[in-house]
Design an enzyme around this catalytic site. Structure first.
Site, PDB file in Angstrom:
ATOM      1  N   ARG A  36     -16.020  -9.852  -8.333  1.00 24.62           N
ATOM      2  CA  ARG A  36     -15.176  -9.350  -7.239  1.00 24.62           C
ATOM      3  C   ARG A  36     -15.987  -8.531  -6.216  1.00 24.62           C
ATOM      4  O   ARG A  36     -15.776  -8.650  -5.010  1.00 24.62           O
ATOM      5  CB  ARG A  36     -14.059  -8.474  -7.844  1.00 24.62           C
ATOM      6  CG  ARG A  36     -12.836  -8.301  -6.992  1.00 24.62           C
ATOM      7  CD  ARG A  36     -11.723  -7.570  -7.753  1.00 24.62           C
ATOM      8  NE  ARG A  36     -11.307  -8.270  -8.951  1.00 24.62           N
ATOM      9  CZ  ARG A  36     -10.487  -9.328  -8.975  1.00 24.62           C
ATOM     10  NH1 ARG A  36      -9.985  -9.798  -7.853  1.00 24.62           N
ATOM     11  NH2 ARG A  36     -10.171  -9.911 -10.111  1.00 24.62           N
ATOM     12  N   LEU A  86      -9.266  -7.705  -3.402  1.00 24.82           N
ATOM     13  CA  LEU A  86     -10.624  -7.334  -2.970  1.00 24.82           C
ATOM     14  C   LEU A  86     -10.969  -5.930  -3.460  1.00 24.82           C
ATOM     15  O   LEU A  86     -10.085  -5.116  -3.711  1.00 24.82           O
ATOM     16  CB  LEU A  86     -10.716  -7.422  -1.446  1.00 24.82           C
ATOM     17  CG  LEU A  86     -10.467  -8.839  -0.905  1.00 24.82           C
ATOM     18  CD1 LEU A  86     -10.274  -8.816   0.609  1.00 24.82           C
ATOM     19  CD2 LEU A  86     -11.614  -9.789  -1.277  1.00 24.82           C
ATOM     20  N   ASN A 108      -0.827  -6.294   5.304  1.00 24.27           N
ATOM     21  CA  ASN A 108      -0.382  -7.370   4.414  1.00 24.27           C
ATOM     22  C   ASN A 108       1.115  -7.556   4.583  1.00 24.27           C
ATOM     23  O   ASN A 108       1.828  -6.631   4.949  1.00 24.27           O
ATOM     24  CB  ASN A 108      -0.702  -7.016   2.956  1.00 24.27           C
ATOM     25  CG  ASN A 108      -0.385  -8.164   2.013  1.00 24.27           C
ATOM     26  OD1 ASN A 108      -0.605  -9.334   2.335  1.00 24.27           O
ATOM     27  ND2 ASN A 108       0.163  -7.847   0.852  1.00 24.27           N
ATOM     28  N   THR A 109       1.576  -8.762   4.343  1.00 23.68           N
ATOM     29  CA  THR A 109       3.016  -9.016   4.256  1.00 23.68           C
ATOM     30  C   THR A 109       3.327  -9.455   2.839  1.00 23.68           C
ATOM     31  O   THR A 109       2.593 -10.253   2.252  1.00 23.68           O
ATOM     32  CB  THR A 109       3.488 -10.058   5.286  1.00 23.68           C
ATOM     33  OG1 THR A 109       4.891 -10.288   5.085  1.00 23.68           O
ATOM     34  CG2 THR A 109       2.748 -11.376   5.189  1.00 23.68           C
ATOM     35  N   HIS A 110       4.415  -8.894   2.306  1.00 24.54           N
ATOM     36  CA  HIS A 110       4.758  -9.143   0.898  1.00 24.54           C
ATOM     37  C   HIS A 110       6.216  -9.621   0.823  1.00 24.54           C
ATOM     38  O   HIS A 110       7.091  -9.015   1.463  1.00 24.54           O
ATOM     39  CB  HIS A 110       4.566  -7.853   0.099  1.00 24.54           C
ATOM     40  CG  HIS A 110       4.874  -8.013  -1.345  1.00 24.54           C
ATOM     41  ND1 HIS A 110       4.005  -8.626  -2.227  1.00 24.54           N
ATOM     42  CD2 HIS A 110       5.974  -7.682  -2.067  1.00 24.54           C
ATOM     43  CE1 HIS A 110       4.547  -8.645  -3.422  1.00 24.54           C
ATOM     44  NE2 HIS A 110       5.745  -8.087  -3.360  1.00 24.54           N
ATOM     45  N   THR A 166      -2.934  -2.742  -5.349  1.00 21.46           N
ATOM     46  CA  THR A 166      -2.211  -3.887  -4.783  1.00 21.46           C
ATOM     47  C   THR A 166      -0.745  -3.565  -4.476  1.00 21.46           C
ATOM     48  O   THR A 166      -0.043  -3.015  -5.326  1.00 21.46           O
ATOM     49  CB  THR A 166      -2.271  -5.075  -5.780  1.00 21.46           C
ATOM     50  OG1 THR A 166      -3.634  -5.260  -6.146  1.00 21.46           O
ATOM     51  CG2 THR A 166      -1.729  -6.343  -5.180  1.00 21.46           C
ATOM     52  N   ASP A 167      -0.309  -3.915  -3.274  1.00 21.10           N
ATOM     53  CA  ASP A 167       1.092  -3.802  -2.846  1.00 21.10           C
ATOM     54  C   ASP A 167       1.632  -2.377  -2.926  1.00 21.10           C
ATOM     55  O   ASP A 167       2.828  -2.166  -3.156  1.00 21.10           O
ATOM     56  CB  ASP A 167       2.002  -4.746  -3.657  1.00 21.10           C
ATOM     57  CG  ASP A 167       1.612  -6.209  -3.482  1.00 21.10           C
ATOM     58  OD1 ASP A 167       1.083  -6.553  -2.410  1.00 21.10           O
ATOM     59  OD2 ASP A 167       1.829  -6.996  -4.419  1.00 21.10           O
TER      60      ASP A 167
HETATM   61  C1  GRF Z   1       4.188 -15.105   2.145  1.00 19.46           C
HETATM   62  O1  GRF Z   1       5.463 -15.040   1.544  1.00 19.46           O
HETATM   63  C2  GRF Z   1       3.455 -13.809   1.961  1.00 19.46           C
HETATM   64  O2  GRF Z   1       4.273 -12.691   1.943  1.00 19.46           O
HETATM   65  C3  GRF Z   1       2.850 -13.984   0.608  1.00 19.46           C
HETATM   66  O3  GRF Z   1       2.410 -15.327   0.606  1.00 19.46           O
HETATM   67  C4  GRF Z   1       3.268 -16.095   1.443  1.00 19.46           C
HETATM   68  C5  GRF Z   1       2.389 -16.874   2.386  1.00 19.46           C
HETATM   69  O4  GRF Z   1       3.049 -18.003   2.899  1.00 19.46           O
HETATM   70  N1  GRF Z   1       1.817 -12.994   0.361  1.00 19.46           N
HETATM   71  P1  GRF Z   1       2.300 -19.125   3.751  1.00 19.46           P
HETATM   72  O5  GRF Z   1       1.137 -19.637   2.924  1.00 19.46           O
HETATM   73  O6  GRF Z   1       1.805 -18.477   5.010  1.00 19.46           O
HETATM   74  O7  GRF Z   1       3.343 -20.148   4.023  1.00 19.46           O
END
Ligand code: GRF
Length: 201
Positions: A63, A91, A105-107, A142-143
């Site tokens: 890593r 990472l 990040n989007t979760h 993470t998150d």
């Molecule tokens: C999203 O739901 C994001 O939140 C998560 O992975 C997904 C990515 O989707 N971490 P895509 O590959 O951009 O369609």
């Protein structure tokens, strides 16, 4: 502001970032994936730092070495802000040292609920009526970084992981680009107390 987007998969969130005309200078991936193809088609520079060259997905994965190489390549491309968009590698500290408070990040859940890679599955299994998505600053844990924006998404009767995840992604495709733009605006705003030539007395 030069934005670097990190992807591992389908890249539909990346597509939304590109459609929002964010200044994406580079799309980097940890494995061959559709996300890289989308970037190429859009004429954006791409970079593959393949995990399989660093021990793959098992315990042999190095890593630290992987992260150092990725940071080096992002710096080469003068990336200033990082947006993770479905990036599947955790990472190590070097990237946070190089980009303090500059990794987003989007979760696909309402953090702190359902962190981790199986957020949609976990929300469905828990039987919640509402889940959603969270845009946050990525930190070493993470998150768990500071939340920048959230949006609720209802869980509907008969939802599967696929249908629910797609409904969440529809929200992410709006919330994430808008939030990345907001962060760019905040970073580019002049420092407190500074004056432009026209404001000087
Ligand atoms: C999203 O739901 C994001 O939140 C998560 O992975 C997904 C990515 O989707 N971490 P895509 O590959 O951009 O369609």
């Amino acid at each position: 502001m030069r934005v670097g987007v990190l992807v591992s998969g389908t890249g539909s969130i990346l597509e939304a970032l590109l459609q929002a005309e964010l200044p994406v200078a580079l799309v980097a991936a940890d494995r061959p994936c559709r996300g890289l193809e989308i970037a190429k088609r859009a004429g954006v520079a791409t970079l593959l730092v393949d995990r399989k060259d660093y021990g793959g997905f098992g315990p042999a994965f190095d890593r630290g070495a992987y992260t150092r190489e990725l940071v080096r390549r992002l710096a080469d491309e003068r990336v200033e802000l990082i947006a993770m968009a479905g990036f599947g590698t955790v990472l190590s500290t070097e990237i946070h040292d190089a980009y303090p408070a500059r990794i987003l990040n989007t979760h696909p859940a309402l953090l702190p609920s359902f962190p981790g890679w199986h957020a949609v599955e976990d929300a469905l299994a828990a039987g919640v009526e509402v889940t959603g998505c969270t845009v946050h600053l990525a930190t070493l844990e993470t998150d768990a970084g500071p939340v920048l924006a959230q949006e609720e998404v209802p869980v509907l009767a008969g939802d599967t992981v696929a249908t629910l995840h797609e409904r969440i992604k529809e929200a992410e495709r709006k919330l994430y680009p808008a939030t990345v733009w907001r962060v760019i605006d905040e970073l580019e705003r002049k420092p407190t107390g500074a004056t432009t030539a026209g404001e000087q007395l």
